[in-house]
Design an enzyme around this catalytic site. Structure first.
Site, PDB file in Angstrom:
ATOM      1  CE  LYS A  84      55.134  34.975  36.455  1.00 53.73           C
ATOM      2  NZ  LYS A  84      55.935  35.969  37.149  1.00 53.73           N
ATOM      3  N   PRO A  93      48.878  33.350  46.030  1.00 54.22           N
ATOM      4  CG  PRO A  93      50.954  34.114  46.783  1.00 54.22           C
ATOM      5  CD  PRO A  93      50.239  32.879  46.307  1.00 54.22           C
ATOM      6  CG  MET A  94      44.973  37.244  44.336  1.00 54.50           C
ATOM      7  SD  MET A  94      43.454  37.869  43.625  1.00 54.50           S
ATOM      8  CE  MET A  94      43.068  39.197  44.680  1.00 54.50           C
ATOM      9  N   GLY A 136      51.535  38.279  43.718  1.00 49.16           N
ATOM     10  CA  GLY A 136      52.681  37.586  44.305  1.00 49.16           C
ATOM     11  C   GLY A 136      53.841  37.394  43.345  1.00 49.16           C
ATOM     12  N   GLY A 168      46.749  35.044  38.286  1.00 46.89           N
ATOM     13  CA  GLY A 168      45.638  35.512  37.457  1.00 46.89           C
ATOM     14  C   GLY A 168      45.849  35.138  35.991  1.00 46.89           C
ATOM     15  CB  SER A 180      48.283  30.568  35.928  1.00 47.80           C
ATOM     16  OG  SER A 180      48.278  29.179  35.797  1.00 47.80           O
ATOM     17  CG  ASP A 236      53.449  36.917  33.154  1.00 44.34           C
ATOM     18  OD1 ASP A 236      54.377  37.221  32.386  1.00 44.34           O
ATOM     19  OD2 ASP A 236      53.514  36.993  34.387  1.00 44.34           O
TER      20      ASP A 236
HETATM   21  C1  LIG Z   1      56.863  41.406  34.562  1.00 40.72           C
HETATM   22  C2  LIG Z   1      56.084  40.151  34.855  1.00 40.72           C
HETATM   23  C3  LIG Z   1      57.047  38.973  34.717  1.00 40.72           C
HETATM   24  O1  LIG Z   1      56.487  37.740  34.652  1.00 40.72           O
HETATM   25  O2  LIG Z   1      55.626  40.324  36.178  1.00 40.72           O
HETATM   26  P1  LIG Z   1      54.581  39.658  37.215  1.00 40.72           P
HETATM   27  O3  LIG Z   1      53.266  40.363  37.022  1.00 40.72           O
HETATM   28  O4  LIG Z   1      54.505  38.204  36.933  1.00 40.72           O
HETATM   29  O5  LIG Z   1      55.120  39.948  38.580  1.00 40.72           O
HETATM   30  C4  LIG Z   1      54.964  40.023  33.839  1.00 40.72           C
HETATM   31  O6  LIG Z   1      55.447  39.995  32.518  1.00 40.72           O
HETATM   32  C5  LIG Z   1      53.850  41.010  33.919  1.00 40.72           C
HETATM   33  O7  LIG Z   1      52.778  40.404  33.242  1.00 40.72           O
HETATM   34  P2  LIG Z   1      51.264  40.696  33.607  1.00 40.72           P
HETATM   35  O8  LIG Z   1      51.074  40.639  35.097  1.00 40.72           O
HETATM   36  O9  LIG Z   1      50.429  39.804  32.740  1.00 40.72           O
HETATM   37  O10 LIG Z   1      51.193  42.200  33.193  1.00 40.72           O
HETATM   38  P3  LIG Z   1      50.088  43.025  32.418  1.00 40.72           P
HETATM   39  O11 LIG Z   1      48.767  42.824  33.102  1.00 40.72           O
HETATM   40  O12 LIG Z   1      50.215  42.778  30.967  1.00 40.72           O
HETATM   41  O13 LIG Z   1      50.610  44.513  32.711  1.00 40.72           O
HETATM   42  C6  LIG Z   1      50.373  45.218  33.911  1.00 40.72           C
HETATM   43  C7  LIG Z   1      51.112  46.555  33.828  1.00 40.72           C
HETATM   44  O14 LIG Z   1      52.516  46.345  34.037  1.00 40.72           O
HETATM   45  C8  LIG Z   1      53.317  47.136  33.167  1.00 40.72           C
HETATM   46  N1  LIG Z   1      54.121  46.250  32.309  1.00 40.72           N
HETATM   47  C9  LIG Z   1      53.829  44.925  32.199  1.00 40.72           C
HETATM   48  C10 LIG Z   1      54.608  44.076  31.423  1.00 40.72           C
HETATM   49  C11 LIG Z   1      55.700  44.653  30.730  1.00 40.72           C
HETATM   50  N2  LIG Z   1      56.492  43.897  29.961  1.00 40.72           N
HETATM   51  N3  LIG Z   1      55.975  45.976  30.841  1.00 40.72           N
HETATM   52  C12 LIG Z   1      55.207  46.783  31.619  1.00 40.72           C
HETATM   53  O15 LIG Z   1      55.475  47.968  31.715  1.00 40.72           O
HETATM   54  C13 LIG Z   1      52.353  48.009  32.413  1.00 40.72           C
HETATM   55  O16 LIG Z   1      52.234  49.202  33.144  1.00 40.72           O
HETATM   56  C14 LIG Z   1      51.033  47.237  32.491  1.00 40.72           C
HETATM   57  O17 LIG Z   1      49.931  48.100  32.424  1.00 40.72           O
HETATM   58  N1  LIG Z   2      41.438  35.048  38.660  1.00 38.98           N
HETATM   59  C1  LIG Z   2      42.262  35.953  39.183  1.00 38.98           C
HETATM   60  N2  LIG Z   2      43.163  35.602  40.113  1.00 38.98           N
HETATM   61  C2  LIG Z   2      44.029  36.504  40.619  1.00 38.98           C
HETATM   62  N3  LIG Z   2      44.075  37.803  40.292  1.00 38.98           N
HETATM   63  C3  LIG Z   2      43.182  38.220  39.378  1.00 38.98           C
HETATM   64  C4  LIG Z   2      42.267  37.330  38.794  1.00 38.98           C
HETATM   65  N4  LIG Z   2      41.552  38.018  37.928  1.00 38.98           N
HETATM   66  C5  LIG Z   2      42.005  39.295  37.972  1.00 38.98           C
HETATM   67  N5  LIG Z   2      42.986  39.428  38.848  1.00 38.98           N
HETATM   68  C6  LIG Z   2      43.744  40.698  39.126  1.00 38.98           C
HETATM   69  O1  LIG Z   2      45.107  40.511  38.699  1.00 38.98           O
HETATM   70  C7  LIG Z   2      46.023  41.049  39.662  1.00 38.98           C
HETATM   71  C8  LIG Z   2      47.360  40.307  39.566  1.00 38.98           C
HETATM   72  O2  LIG Z   2      47.214  39.060  40.123  1.00 38.98           O
HETATM   73  P1  LIG Z   2      48.234  37.850  39.958  1.00 38.98           P
HETATM   74  O3  LIG Z   2      48.301  37.396  38.547  1.00 38.98           O
HETATM   75  O4  LIG Z   2      47.837  36.813  40.943  1.00 38.98           O
HETATM   76  O5  LIG Z   2      49.598  38.489  40.420  1.00 38.98           O
HETATM   77  P2  LIG Z   2      51.018  38.581  39.721  1.00 38.98           P
HETATM   78  O6  LIG Z   2      50.814  39.167  38.325  1.00 38.98           O
HETATM   79  O7  LIG Z   2      51.805  39.474  40.628  1.00 38.98           O
HETATM   80  O8  LIG Z   2      51.566  37.221  39.698  1.00 38.98           O
HETATM   81  C9  LIG Z   2      45.279  40.884  40.995  1.00 38.98           C
HETATM   82  O9  LIG Z   2      45.694  41.824  41.933  1.00 38.98           O
HETATM   83  C10 LIG Z   2      43.805  41.062  40.602  1.00 38.98           C
HETATM   84  O10 LIG Z   2      43.418  42.410  40.703  1.00 38.98           O
END
Ligand SMILES: C[C@@](CO)(OP(=O)(O)O)[C@H](O)COP(=O)(O)OP(=O)(O)OC[C@H]1O[C@@H](n2ccc(N)nc2=O)[C@H](O)[C@@H]1O
Ligand SMILES: Nc1ncnc2c1ncn2[C@@H]1O[C@H](COP(=O)(O)OP(=O)(O)O)[C@@H](O)[C@H]1O
Length: 289
Positions: free
Chosen positions: A10, A99-100, A102, A107, A109, A141
Site C-alpha cells: 500500500k 522491504p520490511m 518500508g 507484514g 498485508s 493497517d
Molecule cells: C502509520 C502507518 C500508516 O499506514 O504506518 P506504516 O507502519 O505503514 O509505516 C500505520 O498505520 C501503522 O500501522 P501498523 O504498522 O500496523 O502499526 P501497529 O503495528 O498497529 O503499531 C506499531 C506502533 O506504532 C505506533 N502507532 C501505530 C499506529 C497509530 N495510528 N499510532 C501509533 O502511535 C504505536 O506505538 C504502535 O505500538
Molecule cells: N510476515 C511479515 N513480513 C514482514 N514483517 C513482519 C512479518 N511478520 C512480522 N513482521 C514484523 O513487522 C515489522 C513491520 O514490517 P512491515 O509491515 O513490512 O513494515 P511497515 O509497517 O513499515 O510497512 C517488521 O520489521 C517485522 O518485525
C-alpha cells in the site's frame, strides 16, 4: 492443493496526524491506495490441526510472524462457532518481495492475505468486516488490506470509507534503511496536531505526510532521496517510511527516472490500484473452495 494469493503493498497518498490517544496510539487521516506489486503467498490447507510456515522470514521468529499469528487467530475465532475447525491446518510459504519496515505495509498485508485466504479455504464464513476486526488485533493497517478497496481512513486507520484516487504510476524507492513505526511515533518532534478536515478539503489540498519531516531529519538517506526525486516529480514518504514514492502519468516516465537512481537506492515501478489484487483474486475463485 496448493493455492497462490497476492499480498500487495500500500501507499499512504497523504497522512496527517491529528492527535494522540490516551493509550499512546495516534489518530490519523490517511488515504490508502494499493499497488499492483507485492509478496506472494502459497497456501495448502490440510487437516493436521497445525499451522506451518515453510519459508521463515529473516529476522522474524515464526511465533512473531504475522502470517502465523493471523492463521492462529482465525482458527481460534472460527473454532468457537464450528468445533470441526480444530482439525484445520495449513502449510504456508511466502515469496517476500516487499522491504520490511518500508512503509509499504508488507507484514500487515501478509496477515490480511492469510485471513482472507484461510477464511475461504477452511470455509469459516466470516464476513470481510469480521475479518477486518480480527485483523485490527494484529496491526492498524490490517483492516484496509482485508477489505481491499482504496480508502480514506481515520481513527488509528481502522475507520474506512471507500475512495477513488487517480490510479497513477509510481516509482517506489528504498533508501536502504529500515525504520520502525514506533520510532517515528515516539519522536518528540513529530507533528501531532494537524487540524481534522473533511475528505473534500483534504483532496483539494496538496498531499503531504506529517511523518516526513522527522524521518528526513533522523535519516540522511531518506532526506537525500526525497530531494533527488523532487527534481523529477511530486514525491513523498509513505507511512512512517523508509520508502519514498514519486507519481507519474505513464509507466515509461517512471522507469526513465528509476534508471537514473543513485547507487544504494533500490526501487520498482508499479501501478496504483483502487481494488486490491487480493480482492480481485478472491472474486475470480469459485464461490466455495
Ligand atoms: C502509520 C502507518 C500508516 O499506514 O504506518 P506504516 O507502519 O505503514 O509505516 C500505520 O498505520 C501503522 O500501522 P501498523 O504498522 O500496523 O502499526 P501497529 O503495528 O498497529 O503499531 C506499531 C506502533 O506504532 C505506533 N502507532 C501505530 C499506529 C497509530 N495510528 N499510532 C501509533 O502511535 C504505536 O506505538 C504502535 O505500538
Ligand atoms: N510476515 C511479515 N513480513 C514482514 N514483517 C513482519 C512479518 N511478520 C512480522 N513482521 C514484523 O513487522 C515489522 C513491520 O514490517 P512491515 O509491515 O513490512 O513494515 P511497515 O509497517 O513499515 O510497512 C517488521 O520489521 C517485522 O518485525
Amino acid at each position: 492443493m496448493i493455492t497462490t494469493w497476492p499480498a500487495p503493498a500500500k501507499l499512504n497518498l497523504f497522512l496527517y496526524i491529528t492527535g494522540r490517544r490516551p493509550d499512546g496510539y495516534h489518530n490519523l487521516q490517511t488515504l490508502f491506495q494499493f499497488l499492483d506489486y507485492g509478496d506472494t503467498l502459497h497456501i495448502e490447507p490440510d487437516q493436521s490441526g497445525n499451522i506451518s510456515l515453510l519459508t521463515p522470514v529473516a529476522g522474524v521468529s515464526d511465533e512473531q510472524n504475522l502470517i502465523v499469528r493471523a492463521a492462529k487467530l482465525l482458527k481460534q475465532a472460527a473454532e468457537t462457532s464450528n468445533p470441526l475447525l480444530a482439525q484445520a491446518g495449513a502449510r504456508i510459504s511466502i515469496e517476500k518481495t516487499l522491504p520490511m519496515g518500508g512503509g509499504l505495509g508488507g507484514g500487515s498485508s501478509n496477515a490480511a492475505t492469510v485471513l482472507v485466504a484461510l477464511n475461504y479455504l477452511w470455509q469459516c464464513n466470516l464476513t470481510s468486516d469480521e475479518l477486518a476486526k480480527l485483523g485490527l488485533q494484529l496491526g492498524a493497517d490490517v483492516p484496509v488490506f482485508v477489505e481491499g478497496f482504496a480508502a480514506f481512513a481515520e481513527g488509528v486507520g481502522e475507520q474506512l470509507q471507500p475512495a477513488q484516487p487517480e490510479e497513477k504510476w509510481y516509482l517506489v524507492a528504498h533508501p536502504g534503511v529500515s525504520i520502525g513505526t514506533p520510532e517515528v511515533f515516539n519522536d518528540p518532534g513529530l507533528t501531532r496536531d494537524t487540524p481534522v478536515r473533511d475528505l473534500a478539503a483534504l483532496l483539494a489540498a496538496p498531499f503531504s505526510n506529517d511523518c516526513e519531516a522527522v524521518v528526513r531529519k533522523r535519516f540522511r538517506e531518506v532526506d537525500e532521496l526525497v530531494s533527488w526525486l523532487l527534481e523529477y516529480a511530486p514525491s513523498r514518504l509513505t507511512g512512517t517510511g523508509a520508502c519514498v514514492f514519486s507519481e507519474f502519468d505513464t509507466e515509461s516516465a517512471a522507469r526513465q527516472v528509476l534508471e537514473l537512481a543513485p547507487k544504494g537506492v533500490r526501487g520498482f515501478v508499479a501501478r496504483g490500484v483502487n481494488v486490491s489484487p487480493l480482492r480481485r483474486t478472491l472474486s475470480e475463485r469459485p464461490a466455495t473452495a
